[in-house]
Design a protein around this motif. Structure first.
Motif, PDB file in Angstrom:
ATOM      1  N   ASP A 150     -15.859   8.460  -0.735  1.00 54.62           N
ATOM      2  CA  ASP A 150     -15.973   8.546   0.716  1.00 54.62           C
ATOM      3  C   ASP A 150     -14.573   8.614   1.330  1.00 54.62           C
ATOM      4  O   ASP A 150     -13.769   7.693   1.124  1.00 54.62           O
ATOM      5  N   PRO A 151     -14.244   9.656   2.074  1.00 54.94           N
ATOM      6  CA  PRO A 151     -12.893   9.817   2.622  1.00 54.94           C
ATOM      7  C   PRO A 151     -12.470   8.692   3.570  1.00 54.94           C
ATOM      8  O   PRO A 151     -11.306   8.283   3.561  1.00 54.94           O
ATOM      9  N   THR A 152     -13.382   8.180   4.367  1.00 51.59           N
ATOM     10  CA  THR A 152     -13.044   7.104   5.303  1.00 51.59           C
ATOM     11  C   THR A 152     -12.704   5.825   4.537  1.00 51.59           C
ATOM     12  O   THR A 152     -11.737   5.123   4.861  1.00 51.59           O
ATOM     13  N   THR A 153     -13.484   5.533   3.525  1.00 52.57           N
ATOM     14  CA  THR A 153     -13.234   4.340   2.722  1.00 52.57           C
ATOM     15  C   THR A 153     -11.955   4.496   1.909  1.00 52.57           C
ATOM     16  O   THR A 153     -11.174   3.545   1.770  1.00 52.57           O
ATOM     17  N   ALA A 154     -11.717   5.686   1.377  1.00 52.46           N
ATOM     18  CA  ALA A 154     -10.477   5.941   0.640  1.00 52.46           C
ATOM     19  C   ALA A 154      -9.272   5.758   1.555  1.00 52.46           C
ATOM     20  O   ALA A 154      -8.243   5.205   1.143  1.00 52.46           O
ATOM     21  N   ALA A 155      -9.396   6.179   2.813  1.00 53.46           N
ATOM     22  CA  ALA A 155      -8.298   6.003   3.774  1.00 53.46           C
ATOM     23  C   ALA A 155      -8.055   4.515   4.048  1.00 53.46           C
ATOM     24  O   ALA A 155      -6.906   4.077   4.156  1.00 53.46           O
ATOM     25  N   LEU A 156      -9.130   3.717   4.153  1.00 51.00           N
ATOM     26  CA  LEU A 156      -8.991   2.272   4.326  1.00 51.00           C
ATOM     27  C   LEU A 156      -8.255   1.667   3.134  1.00 51.00           C
ATOM     28  O   LEU A 156      -7.324   0.875   3.301  1.00 51.00           O
ATOM     29  N   CYS A 157      -8.657   2.045   1.924  1.00 49.59           N
ATOM     30  CA  CYS A 157      -8.012   1.511   0.720  1.00 49.59           C
ATOM     31  C   CYS A 157      -6.543   1.930   0.664  1.00 49.59           C
ATOM     32  O   CYS A 157      -5.679   1.101   0.329  1.00 49.59           O
ATOM     33  N   ALA A 158      -6.263   3.166   0.995  1.00 48.82           N
ATOM     34  CA  ALA A 158      -4.871   3.634   0.980  1.00 48.82           C
ATOM     35  C   ALA A 158      -4.036   2.882   2.001  1.00 48.82           C
ATOM     36  O   ALA A 158      -2.910   2.456   1.712  1.00 48.82           O
ATOM     37  N   SER A 159      -4.586   2.678   3.179  1.00 50.67           N
ATOM     38  CA  SER A 159      -3.874   1.952   4.231  1.00 50.67           C
ATOM     39  C   SER A 159      -3.626   0.503   3.829  1.00 50.67           C
ATOM     40  O   SER A 159      -2.522  -0.025   4.012  1.00 50.67           O
ATOM     41  N   ALA A 160      -4.653  -0.139   3.285  1.00 45.63           N
ATOM     42  CA  ALA A 160      -4.521  -1.535   2.849  1.00 45.63           C
ATOM     43  C   ALA A 160      -3.482  -1.644   1.743  1.00 45.63           C
ATOM     44  O   ALA A 160      -2.599  -2.516   1.786  1.00 45.63           O
ATOM     45  N   PHE A 161      -3.569  -0.760   0.764  1.00 41.13           N
ATOM     46  CA  PHE A 161      -2.613  -0.832  -0.347  1.00 41.13           C
ATOM     47  C   PHE A 161      -1.192  -0.622   0.165  1.00 41.13           C
ATOM     48  O   PHE A 161      -0.278  -1.371  -0.197  1.00 41.13           O
ATOM     49  N   THR A 162      -0.995   0.370   1.009  1.00 38.77           N
ATOM     50  CA  THR A 162       0.346   0.647   1.541  1.00 38.77           C
ATOM     51  C   THR A 162       0.894  -0.537   2.316  1.00 38.77           C
ATOM     52  O   THR A 162       2.057  -0.919   2.153  1.00 38.77           O
ATOM     53  N   ALA A 163       0.062  -1.148   3.155  1.00 33.84           N
ATOM     54  CA  ALA A 163       0.512  -2.305   3.942  1.00 33.84           C
ATOM     55  C   ALA A 163       0.911  -3.462   3.026  1.00 33.84           C
ATOM     56  O   ALA A 163       1.943  -4.118   3.249  1.00 33.84           O
ATOM     57  N   VAL A 164       0.108  -3.722   2.007  1.00 34.54           N
ATOM     58  CA  VAL A 164       0.433  -4.782   1.056  1.00 34.54           C
ATOM     59  C   VAL A 164       1.709  -4.423   0.300  1.00 34.54           C
ATOM     60  O   VAL A 164       2.633  -5.233   0.179  1.00 34.54           O
ATOM     61  N   TRP A 165       1.794  -3.215  -0.200  1.00 38.74           N
ATOM     62  CA  TRP A 165       2.936  -2.776  -1.002  1.00 38.74           C
ATOM     63  C   TRP A 165       4.246  -2.901  -0.226  1.00 38.74           C
ATOM     64  O   TRP A 165       5.257  -3.356  -0.762  1.00 38.74           O
TER      65      TRP A 165
END
Length: 176
Positions: A150-165
Motif C-alpha cells: 500500500d503506497p500510503t502505508t509505505a510512505a508512513l513507514c518511510a517517514s517514520a524510519f527517516t525521522a528515527v534515523w
C-alpha cells in the motif's frame, strides 16, 4: 493495495531488494526461539557468539553481505527504552556482527521518539514500497508477519524510519 499473509523468507525479501532494505525495531524484548539458548547463555556468562561464520550468524551475515555487495543499503534502527532491557543489551552486544556484515545500525532512546508518528509494528521496508510487518505476542514470541505494498502505508513507514534515523545515534557512538 495488496496485503497478504503470504510472507517470503528474509533471503527472498533481501535478495529482491534493489535500492534499500530498512528495518525498524521498536520492542524492548523479543522471544525468538532460535535466540533463546544464546540469550540465556549471555545472561549467565556475559559472553555472546561473535563469530560471523558460526551456525548462529552465518545465514544472516552471508545474506546481508550479498545484499550490500549489489549496492543495496541495509539499515536497522532500534528504538530502545533506557536503561536498556536485558534483551536490548544482548542485541547491542551482538550488533557489531550485523555491522561487520554491512548493516548500518542506529539507536534512538524511546524518550526522544515521542513526537514521531510510528506504525504499530516492527517492519522491513524494501525499496520504499514493500512492507514486511513483523508481529509478536506480548512476550515477544514471533506470531508471523504480513506483507503490504500500500503506497500510503509505505510512505508512513518511510517517514517514520527517516525521522528515527535522523535522530538516532550510530552504533559506534551509542553509549546507553
Amino acid at each position: 493495495m495488496t496485503q497478504t499473509d503470504v510472507v517470503p523468507g528474509f533471503d527472498e525479501l533481501l535478495d529482491g531488494a534493489r535500492v534499500s532494505a530498512l528495518h525498524l525495531e521498536m520492542r524492548d524484548g523479543y522471544g525468538v526461539p532460535a535466540e533463546s539458548p544464546g540469550f540465556a547463555g549471555w545472561l549467565e556468562t556475559g559472553e555472546r557468539d561473535m563469530d560471523p561464520a558460526s551456525e548462529y550468524w552465518r545465514f544472516w551475515v552471508e545474506l546481508v553481505r550479498r545484499t550490500v555487495a549489489r549496492g543495496v543499503i541495509v539499515r536497522r534502527a532500534r528504538i530502545v527504552s533506557e536503561p536498556l532491557s536485558d534483551y536490548a543489551r544482548y542485541g547491542l552486544a551482538g550488533a557489531s556482527v550485523n555491522a561487520l556484515a554491512g548493516e548500518e545500525i542506529r539507536y534512538l532512546a524511546r524518550r526522544l521518539a515521542s513526537d514521531i508518528a510510528l506504525p504499530g509494528n516492527d517492519f522491513w521496508l524494501i525499496d520504499g514500497r514493500l512492507i514486511r510487518w513483523n508481529h509478536f505476542s506480548g512476550n515477544g514470541t514471533p506470531t508471523g508477519g504480513e506483507m503490504s505494498d500500500d503506497p500510503t502505508t509505505a510512505a508512513l513507514c518511510a517517514s517514520a524510519f527517516t525521522a528515527v534515523w535522523e535522530r538516532a545515534v550510530p552504533l559506534a557512538d551509542y553509549k546507553p
